[in-house]
Design an enzyme around this catalytic site. Structure first.
Site, PDB file in Angstrom:
ATOM      1  N   CYS A   1      23.646  44.681  48.958  1.00 44.49           N
ATOM      2  CA  CYS A   1      23.357  43.249  48.505  1.00 44.49           C
ATOM      3  C   CYS A   1      24.492  42.282  48.844  1.00 44.49           C
ATOM      4  CB  CYS A   1      22.765  43.052  46.891  1.00 44.49           C
ATOM      5  SG  CYS A   1      21.406  44.237  46.534  1.00 44.49           S
TER       6      CYS A   1
ATOM      7  N   ARG B   1      24.781  43.964  54.415  1.00 47.95           N
ATOM      8  CA  ARG B   1      25.060  44.525  53.129  1.00 47.95           C
ATOM      9  C   ARG B   1      23.690  44.907  52.636  1.00 47.95           C
ATOM     10  NH1 ARG B   1      29.957  43.503  50.719  1.00 47.95           N
ATOM     11  NH2 ARG B   1      29.048  44.002  48.679  1.00 47.95           N
TER      12      ARG B   1
ATOM     13  N   TRP C   1      19.623  45.129  48.940  1.00 47.57           N
ATOM     14  CA  TRP C   1      19.446  46.524  49.193  1.00 47.57           C
ATOM     15  C   TRP C   1      18.786  47.056  48.041  1.00 47.57           C
ATOM     16  CZ3 TRP C   1      21.098  51.102  47.364  1.00 47.57           C
ATOM     17  CH2 TRP C   1      20.945  52.452  48.105  1.00 47.57           C
TER      18      TRP C   1
ATOM     19  N   ASN D   1      24.350  41.670  42.811  1.00 52.90           N
ATOM     20  CA  ASN D   1      24.653  42.709  43.467  1.00 52.90           C
ATOM     21  C   ASN D   1      25.127  43.782  42.409  1.00 52.90           C
ATOM     22  OD1 ASN D   1      25.870  44.727  45.207  1.00 52.90           O
ATOM     23  ND2 ASN D   1      27.656  43.251  45.680  1.00 52.90           N
ATOM     24  N   GLY D   2      24.440  44.713  42.362  1.00 52.25           N
ATOM     25  CA  GLY D   2      25.076  45.761  41.312  1.00 52.25           C
ATOM     26  C   GLY D   2      23.694  46.384  40.849  1.00 52.25           C
TER      27      GLY D   2
ATOM     28  N   GLU E   1      30.455  64.386  62.719  1.00 56.70           N
ATOM     29  CA  GLU E   1      30.362  62.792  62.864  1.00 56.70           C
ATOM     30  C   GLU E   1      29.212  62.810  63.799  1.00 56.70           C
ATOM     31  OE1 GLU E   1      31.368  60.460  61.195  1.00 56.70           O
ATOM     32  OE2 GLU E   1      31.342  58.744  62.532  1.00 56.70           O
TER      33      GLU E   1
ATOM     34  N   LYS F   1      26.227  60.224  63.102  1.00 53.93           N
ATOM     35  CA  LYS F   1      25.901  59.364  64.043  1.00 53.93           C
ATOM     36  C   LYS F   1      24.533  59.102  64.461  1.00 53.93           C
ATOM     37  CE  LYS F   1      28.458  56.847  63.132  1.00 53.93           C
ATOM     38  NZ  LYS F   1      29.389  56.950  62.286  1.00 53.93           N
TER      39      LYS F   1
ATOM     40  N   GLU G   1      21.827  58.935  61.665  1.00 56.26           N
ATOM     41  CA  GLU G   1      21.633  57.680  60.821  1.00 56.26           C
ATOM     42  C   GLU G   1      21.289  56.509  61.563  1.00 56.26           C
ATOM     43  OE1 GLU G   1      25.446  55.842  59.287  1.00 56.26           O
ATOM     44  OE2 GLU G   1      26.763  56.373  60.866  1.00 56.26           O
TER      45      GLU G   1
ATOM     46  N   HIS H   1      25.937  82.718  61.569  1.00 57.09           N
ATOM     47  CA  HIS H   1      25.620  83.202  60.213  1.00 57.09           C
ATOM     48  C   HIS H   1      24.364  82.529  59.742  1.00 57.09           C
ATOM     49  CE1 HIS H   1      29.449  85.016  59.858  1.00 57.09           C
ATOM     50  NE2 HIS H   1      29.988  84.164  60.347  1.00 57.09           N
TER      51      HIS H   1
ATOM     52  N   LYS I   1      25.924  48.733  54.605  1.00 61.80           N
ATOM     53  CA  LYS I   1      27.228  48.815  55.157  1.00 61.80           C
ATOM     54  C   LYS I   1      28.344  49.138  54.259  1.00 61.80           C
ATOM     55  CE  LYS I   1      30.472  48.725  58.567  1.00 61.80           C
ATOM     56  NZ  LYS I   1      30.598  49.928  59.333  1.00 61.80           N
TER      57      LYS I   1
HETATM   58  O1  M6R Z   1      33.169  51.819  53.829  1.00 61.37           O
HETATM   59  P1  M6R Z   1      33.549  53.367  53.626  1.00 61.37           P
HETATM   60  O2  M6R Z   1      34.433  53.855  54.668  1.00 61.37           O
HETATM   61  O3  M6R Z   1      34.121  53.726  52.304  1.00 61.37           O
HETATM   62  O4  M6R Z   1      32.135  53.894  53.547  1.00 61.37           O
HETATM   63  C1  M6R Z   1      31.891  55.291  53.716  1.00 61.37           C
HETATM   64  C2  M6R Z   1      30.434  55.606  54.138  1.00 61.37           C
HETATM   65  O5  M6R Z   1      29.352  54.732  53.341  1.00 61.37           O
HETATM   66  C3  M6R Z   1      30.377  55.181  55.495  1.00 61.37           C
HETATM   67  O6  M6R Z   1      31.391  55.696  56.543  1.00 61.37           O
HETATM   68  C4  M6R Z   1      28.874  55.738  56.055  1.00 61.37           C
HETATM   69  O7  M6R Z   1      28.863  57.067  56.129  1.00 61.37           O
HETATM   70  C5  M6R Z   1      28.492  55.018  57.478  1.00 61.37           C
HETATM   71  N1  M6R Z   1      27.317  54.640  57.612  1.00 61.37           N
HETATM   72  C6  M6R Z   1      28.726  56.080  58.614  1.00 61.37           C
HETATM   73  O8  M6R Z   1      28.449  55.344  59.765  1.00 61.37           O
END
Ligand code: M6R
Length: 587
Positions: free
Chosen positions: A2, A29, A76, A100-101, A462, A466, A469, A485, A582
């Site tokens: 948010c 956000r 959000w 926000n929260g 990773e 990517k 997501e 396994h 984000k």
């Molecule tokens: O801001 P941060 O690095 O603490 O965030 C951690 C994760 O939320 C962040 O890396 C998330 O996994 C991303 N969407 C990955 O691309």
């Protein structure tokens, strides 16, 4: 999660366009809904819309509003579906409020307020705060008394901005865990980050947990949690705090992928790490989430091998709930792009409260963020503002800082780090066409496997993160030796298997694992280097030579590009994937 904003215009000027501009910068956000409320002539007008900010902008074109003071929100969703009724600002007859929260004890107050006859229209926790204030005003309290009483009673996490119909030119804002920056300049303003208010102000200050402010054009007043007036230091709004836009790129993510050589270069220049930093350290504990956690996993390979210091890497959201043993002389490294991730923040606080002799350091991208303020020491990644929800340049910059620490006593490897920006540049130029072709094929897949071994296993994780997501193609990253396994059962003619296999000490083992996958699947692609490529009789994509210890940084780049290109081909929203935000400020 948010984004919130509030602006008081100078000399009665209309602030709607300023609020919308700010909301554009806050959309990273959350984008389940957006809304705005403005004050004019002792009345408050509100417009809200479900979905992305453009829906609100369209609505405002049809039914324009204006006002000299206002608040805005990008949501959000936590409590209540993403509907218009649940969109902020929440309003009563005398108040408009954005939040926000999460208000954890909202139900207690909601039941009582309903009993008193207040009619709720949303399923949100936030509406309770608005009606709480209204009820206090109805009992005869003034806005200040009502707001202070609310802060005493509400539990949970919050950044609030509230405006009162009876109070021209004053915004109330408060913070607990969720960020708030207050801006001073031509207009008075408040926002979830500096970037959102940067066009309205020259200086900012950040509220700390428990603080609240009464913002006004005649001078803002700040209070601590006991409501004693306090003075706050201001900092200049500098370009590194500001989102400079997409430039000529179609998406932030692509711009950010392309910025990696410069992000790495600036990060190297800004972080001169000496071995003294490790004085007295007998173990390292890395705390992080998501992509930042993957950076930590790579570092573990480096730290145990080169620093000979036992290292553990913890998913921050799990850490404090498993009653971990914390030992003296631990170096804690919290890795974060946003510096706001509540799981990481809480895990750090847990360590700090343990009273062990630990050095708590952060690797953060956002200056003055909550995590950097909590840490005893901060290494800043100089990636610049990262807007794409999928983290790219912040990740390789994190790896760069982690490598600078790992190899601080190895001039040969330090020299290799120095060459990273140019090798990354070369890679971006070299691979674009090949990645395009691979993306064409991968867009048809419903699932994909990424294989890596050693320090490239985290990069397989990773790469898979990517892809899933942003493109919504299911993907799994695997340690290639682990495939036999169980997960090998997933491999058939249709399953794309993306393998990371540069030449180096572990090449032979990885080569055998790839043969095992090849014997069962049709769609095997190997990212390797020239020396490695000659040994494969399947599809290879050749990257420049790099020291095997630094391969995790280089091999991340084509995987980011691949996820990006697949997503563009599928027509999905690259920068704002569904359900994500984000900065993750809820547990
Ligand atoms: O801001 P941060 O690095 O603490 O965030 C951690 C994760 O939320 C962040 O890396 C998330 O996994 C991303 N969407 C990955 O691309």
């Amino acid at each position: 999660m948010c984004g919130i904003i509030g602006i008081i215009g100078r000399d009665g000027q209309d602030i709607v366009s300023n609020i919308l501009q700010g909301l554009e910068k806050l959309e990273y956000r959350g984008y389940d809904s957006a809304g705005i409320a403005v004050w004019k002539n002792e009345s408050i007008h509100r417009v809200r819309a479900v979905g992305k900010l453009c829906n609100l902008q369209d609505k405002l074109k049809k039914t324009p509003i204006n006002g000299e003071m206002g608040i805005g929100h990008t949501r959000w969703a936590t409590h209540g579906k993403p509907t218009e009724e649940n969109a902020h600002p929440m309003m009563t007859k005398d108040i408009a409020l954005v939040h926000n929260g999460i208000i954890e004890n909202y139900e207690v107050f909601k039941n009582e307020l309903i009993r008193q006859g207040y009619q709720f229209t949303s399923q949100t926790d936030t509406e309770v705060a608005a009606f709480y204030l209204q009820a206090e005003l109805d009992k005869g309290a003034n806005p200040r008394e009502a707001f202070r009483k609310m802060l005493c009673d509400m539990r949970g996490t919050y950044a609030f901005v509230a405006m009162f119909r009876s109070l021209p030119g004053i915004l109330f804002c408060a913070k607990n865990k969720s960020p708030i920056a207050v801006g001073f300049g031509e207009n008075m303003c408040v926002g979830s980050d500096a970037s959102s208010i940067s066009s309205c102000c020259d200086e900012i200050t950040y509220l700390n947990d428990g603080e609240y402010a009464e913002i006004s054009k005649d001078g803002s007043v700040f209070f601590d949690k006991f409501f004693n007036e306090i003075q706050k230091d201001r900092i200049k709004v500098t370009s590194d705090l500001v989102n400079s836009g997409k430039g000529t790129y179609d998406h932030y993510m692509l711009k950010e992928i392309m910025e990696q050589p410069s992000a790495i270069r600036k990060t190297i220049q800004a972080n001169k790490i000496s071995k003294d930093f490790l004085g007295g350290v007998s173990r390292i504990l890395i705390l992080a989430c998501g992509t930042s956690y993957h950076a930590g996993l790579v570092a573990r390979y480096w730290y145990e091998k080169y620093l000979k210091i036992p290292t553990i890497v913890e998913i921050a959201s799990e850490y404090r709930y498993r009653c971990p043993v914390i030992e003296d002389n631990t170096l804690v490294l919290a890795i974060t792009q946003s510096g706001e991730t509540i799981d990481t923040l809480e895990a750090m606080e847990y360590v700090k409260k343990s009273n062990k002799t630990c050095k708590v350091a952060a690797i953060a991208n956002v200056k003055n963020s909550a995590i950097s303020r909590l840490a005893d020491f901060v290494f800043y990644t100089e990636a610049g503002v990262e807007i794409g929800v999928a983290s790219t340049k912040a990740f390789t910059a994190q790896l760069t800082v982690l490598a600078l620490l790992a190899f601080c006593d190895r001039p040969d490897l330090m020299a290799q780090i120095m060459s990273l920006p140019s090798v990354c540049d070369e890679t971006l130029e070299l691979l674009s066409a090949e990645i395009d072709a691979l993306a064409e094929e991968l867009q048809e897949a419903s699932s994909a496997i990424y294989l890596g071994r050693g320090n490239l296993y985290p990069i397989a994780l990773e790469g898979a993160l990517k892809l899933k997501e942003i493109s919504y193609i299911h993907a799994e990253g695997l340690a290639s030796g682990e495939m036999k396994h169980g997960p090998i059962a997933l491999i058939d003619d249709k399953m794309p298997v993306i393998c990371l296999c540069p030449s180096g000490k572990i090449f032979d083992k990885m080569f055998s694992n790839i043969q095992i996958a090849k014997a069962r699947g049709q769609s095997i692609v190997v990212f390797t280097d020239e020396a490695g490529a000659v040994q494969f009789d399947c599809r290879t994509i050749v990257l420049p030579e790099i020291h095997e210890e630094l391969a995790p940084i280089l091999y991340s780049i084509p995987l980011q590009l691949l996820a990006y290109k697949v997503t563009v081909l599928k027509g999905e929203d690259v920068d704002k994937p569904r359900n994500l935000a984000k900065s993750v400020t809820v547990e």
